[in-house]
Design an enzyme around this catalytic site. Structure first.
Site, PDB file in Angstrom:
ATOM      1  N   ASP A   1      -0.935   0.911  -2.406  1.00 59.83           N
ATOM      2  CA  ASP A   1      -1.971   1.480  -1.535  1.00 59.83           C
ATOM      3  C   ASP A   1      -1.737   2.978  -1.377  1.00 59.83           C
ATOM      4  O   ASP A   1      -2.637   3.795  -1.583  1.00 59.83           O
ATOM      5  CB  ASP A   1      -1.916   0.775  -0.169  1.00 59.83           C
ATOM      6  CG  ASP A   1      -2.943   1.339   0.807  1.00 59.83           C
ATOM      7  OD1 ASP A   1      -4.086   1.558   0.379  1.00 59.83           O
ATOM      8  OD2 ASP A   1      -2.586   1.552   1.982  1.00 59.83           O
TER       9      ASP A   1
ATOM     10  N   TYR B   1       1.805  -6.665   3.936  1.00 58.77           N
ATOM     11  CA  TYR B   1       0.478  -6.953   4.471  1.00 58.77           C
ATOM     12  C   TYR B   1       0.322  -8.391   4.949  1.00 58.77           C
ATOM     13  O   TYR B   1      -0.547  -8.682   5.758  1.00 58.77           O
ATOM     14  CB  TYR B   1      -0.586  -6.708   3.386  1.00 58.77           C
ATOM     15  CG  TYR B   1      -0.988  -5.280   3.197  1.00 58.77           C
ATOM     16  CD1 TYR B   1      -0.069  -4.317   2.814  1.00 58.77           C
ATOM     17  CD2 TYR B   1      -2.306  -4.889   3.376  1.00 58.77           C
ATOM     18  CE1 TYR B   1      -0.449  -3.007   2.614  1.00 58.77           C
ATOM     19  CE2 TYR B   1      -2.706  -3.578   3.171  1.00 58.77           C
ATOM     20  CZ  TYR B   1      -1.770  -2.643   2.792  1.00 58.77           C
ATOM     21  OH  TYR B   1      -2.161  -1.347   2.588  1.00 58.77           O
TER      22      TYR B   1
ATOM     23  N   ASP C   1       9.923   6.660  -3.400  1.00 57.96           N
ATOM     24  CA  ASP C   1       9.898   8.031  -2.858  1.00 57.96           C
ATOM     25  C   ASP C   1       9.891   9.046  -3.993  1.00 57.96           C
ATOM     26  O   ASP C   1       9.142  10.024  -4.000  1.00 57.96           O
ATOM     27  CB  ASP C   1      11.069   8.273  -1.875  1.00 57.96           C
ATOM     28  CG  ASP C   1      12.414   7.782  -2.377  1.00 57.96           C
ATOM     29  OD1 ASP C   1      12.466   7.127  -3.444  1.00 57.96           O
ATOM     30  OD2 ASP C   1      13.431   8.060  -1.712  1.00 57.96           O
TER      31      ASP C   1
ATOM     32  N   LYS D   1      11.672  -0.051  -3.980  1.00 56.59           N
ATOM     33  CA  LYS D   1      12.628   0.623  -3.102  1.00 56.59           C
ATOM     34  C   LYS D   1      13.860  -0.288  -3.035  1.00 56.59           C
ATOM     35  O   LYS D   1      14.287  -0.732  -1.957  1.00 56.59           O
ATOM     36  CB  LYS D   1      11.979   0.855  -1.721  1.00 56.59           C
ATOM     37  CG  LYS D   1      12.800   1.642  -0.746  1.00 56.59           C
ATOM     38  CD  LYS D   1      12.838   3.145  -1.000  1.00 56.59           C
ATOM     39  CE  LYS D   1      13.766   3.844  -0.023  1.00 56.59           C
ATOM     40  NZ  LYS D   1      14.009   5.260  -0.351  1.00 56.59           N
TER      41      LYS D   1
ATOM     42  N   ASP E   1      -3.824   6.518  -3.368  1.00 55.49           N
ATOM     43  CA  ASP E   1      -4.542   7.584  -2.641  1.00 55.49           C
ATOM     44  C   ASP E   1      -3.955   8.935  -3.032  1.00 55.49           C
ATOM     45  O   ASP E   1      -4.687   9.909  -3.229  1.00 55.49           O
ATOM     46  CB  ASP E   1      -4.426   7.401  -1.112  1.00 55.49           C
ATOM     47  CG  ASP E   1      -5.612   6.639  -0.509  1.00 55.49           C
ATOM     48  OD1 ASP E   1      -6.119   5.709  -1.169  1.00 55.49           O
ATOM     49  OD2 ASP E   1      -6.028   6.979   0.617  1.00 55.49           O
TER      50      ASP E   1
HETATM   51  C1  IPM Z   1      -7.494  -0.137   0.456  1.00 55.72           C
HETATM   52  C2  IPM Z   1      -7.491  -0.019   1.958  1.00 55.72           C
HETATM   53  C3  IPM Z   1      -7.118  -1.356   2.567  1.00 55.72           C
HETATM   54  C4  IPM Z   1      -5.679  -1.667   2.145  1.00 55.72           C
HETATM   55  C5  IPM Z   1      -7.235  -1.460   4.097  1.00 55.72           C
HETATM   56  C6  IPM Z   1      -8.582  -1.016   4.584  1.00 55.72           C
HETATM   57  C7  IPM Z   1      -6.965  -2.846   4.557  1.00 55.72           C
HETATM   58  O1  IPM Z   1      -6.666   1.015   2.376  1.00 55.72           O
HETATM   59  O2  IPM Z   1      -8.226  -0.999  -0.076  1.00 55.72           O
HETATM   60  O3  IPM Z   1      -6.809   0.627  -0.213  1.00 55.72           O
HETATM   61  O4  IPM Z   1      -4.732  -1.136   2.743  1.00 55.72           O
HETATM   62  O5  IPM Z   1      -5.523  -2.446   1.218  1.00 55.72           O
HETATM   63 MN    MN Z   2      -5.959   2.285   0.756  1.00 60.26          MN
END
Ligand code: IPM
Ligand code: MN
Ligand code: NAD
Length: 357
Positions: free
Chosen positions: A248, A141, A224, A191, A252
């Site tokens: 990240d 990032y 992975d 990784k 999710d």
């Molecule tokens: C999160 C989001 C952010 C990230 C984006 C919106 C920059 O996906 O907070 O998880 O990738 O950190």
């Molecule tokens: Mn995110």
């Protein structure tokens, strides 16, 4: 107590869910005799529209002089043009960096009341209690990136994963300390079979674990493979530490254990200064403005804010208990409910939380 809380509602459903978390914090303030001063500032797409900058200086200044920050979400199709000179998300990355928020804590806990809301089998997910430590101010990032024109007319674009010893040490140490207070196991995800930066993570975390945390169980998993293990043996994880991008993506995915992205809060912390609290989900443009977004992730993020930044443990627990009771009573927003069954909107489910408080 008196506390100054900066609100960064942002875009899409951000303002909808933040407003509900504020109602809950106000109720907590009344019940426990505190005074929370809320100050709302711009970030993301709305800040670009109104000031040209996704993170105006005024917002940075307010955050720096606050006790804690609650953020909704940023971004949306309006600002998604890949040729745009700035993006809403850049504001979020910058506030994390400005405040030195290197540790993003993302608890993944299944609620007994919600076991049927997950697409996964009950016997696999029941009892899951994982705490992710996602590194938040380094890696892909924030490494060198850019786009160049090649002589033959092509473009060449790159983003680079960069980590230093210190950056890895501080997050691994923080995660290990948390594991020691929990069930005593740390899983490090990388990784290292491919990436140089991951090999640094592997060396440094092995050294720290051996020298400073020999009492902990230490496991290393490739990312992975972790994507699969998270769904096949979620109960075997206690604390998980990983780099920015991997954290990240994995969290999710992990939201399917409790059943919805709309249930997962997070805390972004540095070594000092105010923490930033937010749901892990985004601005959900597909449901924005409809009044149906699940506010519970943001309400639970507010509970984390009270606990971690204001040391109000009983107050945080009161919110979490109220949320559990609302779920136990069968109240569901659309993201949690089986198709065709009755659901509550953003405001209505918050009303239920307030009743329980
Ligand atoms: C999160 C989001 C952010 C990230 C984006 C919106 C920059 O996906 O907070 O998880 O990738 O950190
Ligand atoms: Mn995110
Ligand atoms: P998203 O998290 O916004 O939505 C993914 C899916 O989950 C959508 O179907 C959405 O409706 C649903 N969802 C998310 N939160 C929900 C909630 N509280 N209640 C009910 N359903 C919910 O991810 P996306 O669609 O990939 O991204 C949309 C925008 O949000 C993008 O611009 C992205 O950059 C941004 N984003 C911001 C943050 C943040 O501000 N921290 C985090 C992730 C994504």
């Amino acid at each position: 107590m008196k506390a100054k809380i900066v609100l960064l509602p942002g875009d899409g459903i951000g303002p909808e869910v933040t407003a509900q978390a504020v109602r809950v914090m106000e109720a907590v303030a009344r019940k426990f005799g505190h005074e929370f001063l809320f100050d709302s500032k711009r970030i993301g797409g709305i800040a670009i529209d109104e000031t040209g900058d996704p993170l105006p200086q005024e917002t940075i200044d307010a955050c720096k002089s606050s006790d804690a920050i609650l953020l909704g979400a940023v971004g949306g199709p309006k600002w998604d043009d890949p040729n745009a000179k700035t993006r809403p998300e850049a504001g979020l990355l910058r506030i994390r960096k400005e405040l030195g928020l290197f540790a993003n804590l993302r608890p993944i806990v299944t609620f007994d009341e919600l076991l049927d809301s997950s697409p996964l089998k009950r016997e696999i997910i029941e009892g899951t209690d994982i705490l992710f430590f996602r590194e938040l101010t380094g890696g892909l990032y924030f490494g060198p990136s850019g786009t160049e024109e090649l002589p033959d007319g092509q473009q060449r674009a790159y983003s680079t994963a960069v980590y230093t010893t210190n950056e890895v040490e501080r997050i691994v140490r923080m995660a290990a300390l948390a594991a020691r207070k929990r069930r005593g196991k740390l899983t490090m995800v990388d990784k290292a079979n491919v990436l140089e930066a991951s090999r640094l993570w592997r060396r440094i975390s092995a050294k720290i674990m051996k020298e400073e945390f020999p009492d902990l169980e230490y496991e290393v998993v490739l990312v992975d493979s972790m994507a699969m293990h998270l769904l096949s043996r979620p109960k075997s994880f206690d604390v998980v530490v990983t780099s920015n991008m991997f954290g990240d993506i994995l969290t999710d995915e992990a939201s399917m254990l409790p059943g919805s992205l709309g249930m997962l809060p997070s805390a972004s912390l540095g070594s000092d200064g105010p923490g930033l609290y937010e749901p892990i989900h985004g601005s959900a443009p597909d449901i924005a403005g409809k009044g149906i977004a699940n506010p519970l992730a943001t309400i639970l993020a507010a509970a984390m804010l009270l606990r971690h930044s204001l040391q109000l443990d009983a107050e945080a627990t009161a919110i979490e208990t109220a949320v559990k009771r609302v779920l136990a009573a069968g109240c569901r927003t659309a993201d949690l409910a089986p198709k065709g069954s009755a659901t509550l909107g953003t405001v209505a489910i918050t009303d239920k939380v307030l009743e329980q408080l």
